[in-house]
Design a protein around this motif. Structure first.
Motif, PDB file in Angstrom:
ATOM      1  N   ALA A 127       0.788  -1.233   0.000  1.00 16.33           N
ATOM      2  CA  ALA A 127       0.000   0.000   0.000  1.00 16.33           C
ATOM      3  C   ALA A 127       0.814   1.274   0.000  1.00 16.33           C
ATOM      4  O   ALA A 127       0.234   2.358   0.041  1.00 16.33           O
ATOM      5  N   ALA A 128       2.130   1.200  -0.043  1.00 13.69           N
ATOM      6  CA  ALA A 128       2.968   2.394   0.011  1.00 13.69           C
ATOM      7  C   ALA A 128       3.871   2.458  -1.216  1.00 13.69           C
ATOM      8  O   ALA A 128       4.518   1.474  -1.569  1.00 13.69           O
ATOM      9  N   ARG A 151      -0.058  -8.968   6.026  1.00 10.55           N
ATOM     10  CA  ARG A 151      -1.519  -8.862   6.042  1.00 10.55           C
ATOM     11  C   ARG A 151      -1.906  -7.765   5.061  1.00 10.55           C
ATOM     12  O   ARG A 151      -1.571  -6.595   5.256  1.00 10.55           O
ATOM     13  N   LEU A 152      -2.627  -8.122   3.982  1.00  8.97           N
ATOM     14  CA  LEU A 152      -2.991  -7.142   2.960  1.00  8.97           C
ATOM     15  C   LEU A 152      -4.215  -6.361   3.425  1.00  8.97           C
ATOM     16  O   LEU A 152      -5.334  -6.543   2.956  1.00  8.97           O
ATOM     17  N   ARG A 153      -3.949  -5.461   4.357  1.00 11.45           N
ATOM     18  CA  ARG A 153      -5.006  -4.680   4.999  1.00 11.45           C
ATOM     19  C   ARG A 153      -5.503  -3.570   4.080  1.00 11.45           C
ATOM     20  O   ARG A 153      -4.719  -2.918   3.388  1.00 11.45           O
ATOM     21  N   VAL A 163      -3.022 -10.299  -3.915  1.00 15.41           N
ATOM     22  CA  VAL A 163      -1.645 -10.445  -4.405  1.00 15.41           C
ATOM     23  C   VAL A 163      -1.565 -10.110  -5.884  1.00 15.41           C
ATOM     24  O   VAL A 163      -0.639  -9.426  -6.337  1.00 15.41           O
ATOM     25  N   GLU A 164      -2.542 -10.560  -6.667  1.00 15.30           N
ATOM     26  CA  GLU A 164      -2.505 -10.320  -8.106  1.00 15.30           C
ATOM     27  C   GLU A 164      -2.599  -8.834  -8.436  1.00 15.30           C
ATOM     28  O   GLU A 164      -1.933  -8.356  -9.355  1.00 15.30           O
ATOM     29  N   ARG A 165      -3.411  -8.105  -7.676  1.00 18.34           N
ATOM     30  CA  ARG A 165      -3.510  -6.667  -7.945  1.00 18.34           C
ATOM     31  C   ARG A 165      -2.208  -5.959  -7.588  1.00 18.34           C
ATOM     32  O   ARG A 165      -1.770  -5.053  -8.296  1.00 18.34           O
ATOM     33  N   VAL A 166      -1.586  -6.369  -6.486  1.00 22.54           N
ATOM     34  CA  VAL A 166      -0.303  -5.763  -6.122  1.00 22.54           C
ATOM     35  C   VAL A 166       0.745  -6.097  -7.176  1.00 22.54           C
ATOM     36  O   VAL A 166       1.561  -5.239  -7.554  1.00 22.54           O
ATOM     37  N   LEU A 167       0.725  -7.331  -7.687  1.00 22.54           N
ATOM     38  CA  LEU A 167       1.675  -7.719  -8.722  1.00 22.54           C
ATOM     39  C   LEU A 167       1.488  -6.872  -9.981  1.00 22.54           C
ATOM     40  O   LEU A 167       2.472  -6.537 -10.664  1.00 22.54           O
ATOM     41  N   ALA A 168       0.246  -6.499 -10.291  1.00 19.58           N
ATOM     42  CA  ALA A 168      -0.005  -5.620 -11.435  1.00 19.58           C
ATOM     43  C   ALA A 168       0.625  -4.245 -11.195  1.00 19.58           C
ATOM     44  O   ALA A 168       1.220  -3.654 -12.107  1.00 19.58           O
ATOM     45  N   GLU A 169       0.500  -3.752  -9.955  1.00 20.49           N
ATOM     46  CA  GLU A 169       1.127  -2.481  -9.604  1.00 20.49           C
ATOM     47  C   GLU A 169       2.651  -2.590  -9.703  1.00 20.49           C
ATOM     48  O   GLU A 169       3.335  -1.674 -10.171  1.00 20.49           O
ATOM     49  N   VAL A 170       3.174  -3.733  -9.263  1.00 17.91           N
ATOM     50  CA  VAL A 170       4.620  -3.962  -9.320  1.00 17.91           C
ATOM     51  C   VAL A 170       5.109  -3.941 -10.769  1.00 17.91           C
ATOM     52  O   VAL A 170       6.168  -3.366 -11.070  1.00 17.91           O
ATOM     53  N   GLU A 182      -1.767   6.530  -4.969  1.00 16.30           N
ATOM     54  CA  GLU A 182      -2.797   7.571  -4.960  1.00 16.30           C
ATOM     55  C   GLU A 182      -3.888   7.194  -3.959  1.00 16.30           C
ATOM     56  O   GLU A 182      -4.773   6.406  -4.248  1.00 16.30           O
ATOM     57  N   GLU A 183      -3.777   7.727  -2.741  1.00 20.47           N
ATOM     58  CA  GLU A 183      -4.778   7.546  -1.689  1.00 20.47           C
ATOM     59  C   GLU A 183      -4.988   6.071  -1.331  1.00 20.47           C
ATOM     60  O   GLU A 183      -6.066   5.680  -0.902  1.00 20.47           O
ATOM     61  N   GLU A 184      -3.949   5.258  -1.458  1.00 19.26           N
ATOM     62  CA  GLU A 184      -4.048   3.841  -1.111  1.00 19.26           C
ATOM     63  C   GLU A 184      -3.723   3.579   0.355  1.00 19.26           C
ATOM     64  O   GLU A 184      -4.188   2.603   0.927  1.00 19.26           O
ATOM     65  N   LEU A 185      -2.919   4.465   0.950  1.00 26.54           N
ATOM     66  CA  LEU A 185      -2.544   4.294   2.351  1.00 26.54           C
ATOM     67  C   LEU A 185      -3.361   5.205   3.256  1.00 26.54           C
ATOM     68  O   LEU A 185      -3.648   4.864   4.398  1.00 26.54           O
TER      69      LEU A 185
END
Length: 257
Positions: A127-128, A151-153, A163-170, A182-185
């Motif tokens: 998230a950061a 923990r994907l809070r 996990v898949e959405r974070v991998l897309a961001e990665v 953008e306003e994720e944290l």
């Protein structure tokens, strides 16, 4: 013991044994034994009235000793103030310490409305921007392991919690050369970050800017990213790395504000 101090550092009013056990998924007896070790080291104390445990000044001395010896934060510090002056926003350095992304140096905005980052603050991988700018350049198996262990809070409605959405961001970060949060944290807060390489070419840290979303609008992302990447490259050179190539525009669509 490290996890216990991490939990304690997140609460200014201290935290109880049962709360620690719940956060760490450990039984109270185990937590008691670990706290005894921390007391022997002089890192925590128990309030006689509330029975809560708090970090003590010795922990700060340990942190300061770490920062004095840490070559990454030492190399980066001279570049943070000029970056803050160029952007007029708060900037900070996040470093990969063990399996965590920790804020290790800051330079605060002179503006009345600004955001404070605390040295020692842990940045969530999912998230950061500061954490993702590091995560994106780790091996794929390590990326998945770190995400599974965290923990994907959902901090806000915009937080990626799969996990898949974070991998897309990665993948976006790898393509762009910098990360965007953008306003994720936190609602109303936007951050951008660029990776810092060491002499071996590994990404060991990131340089970030954090500001109200109303000031760090999408129309400003490209010029801000260029400043971040330029500063990250300067720090990387100080660490013995020789970066090549400019930052690229984000693959996501950025409408004019």
């Amino acid at each position: 013991a490290r996890q216990l101090t991490d939990v304690s550092a997140e609460r200014a009013d201290g935290i109880g044994v049962n709360q620690r056990g719940a956060r760490l998924a450990e039984p109270p007896a185990t937590v008691h034994r670990l706290l005894a070790s921390l007391r022997e080291l002089g890192l925590v104390r128990q309030d006689v009235t509330t029975k809560r445990y708090r970090l003590v000044p010795a922990a700060l001395r340990w942190a300061q000793a770490f920062l004095r010896q840490d070559t990454v934060s030492t190399a980066a510090q001279p570049f943070l103030d000029p970056l803050r002056a160029a952007l007029s926003e708060s900037v900070f350095l996040t470093e990969l310490v063990g399996a965590q992304a920790l804020c290790v140096a800051t330079s605060e905005s002179p503006r009345p409305l600004r955001f404070f980052m605390s040295v020692g603050q842990r940045m969530p991988w999912h998230a950061a921007a500061s954490a993702r700018a590091i995560l994106a350049f780790r091996p794929d198996d390590e990326v998945r392991r770190l995400l599974r262990e965290e923990r994907l809070r959902a901090f806000t409605t915009a937080t990626p919690i799969s996990v898949e959405r974070v991998l897309a961001e990665v993948r976006d970060v790898r393509a762009n050369g910098f990360a965007i949060c953008e306003e994720e944290l936190e609602t109303g807060v936007t951050a951008l970050a660029a990776p810092v390489h060491d002499g071996a070419g590994s990404v060991v840290a990131s340089v970030s800017v954090v500001a109200p979303s109303q000031r760090l609008q999408r129309s400003t992302w490209h010029p801000v990213a260029r400043e971040l990447v330029r500063t990250a490259d300067l720090i990387s050179v100080r660490l013995g790395h020789h970066p090549t190539g400019p930052a690229r525009a984000p693959s996501r669509s950025i409408p004019a504000s």
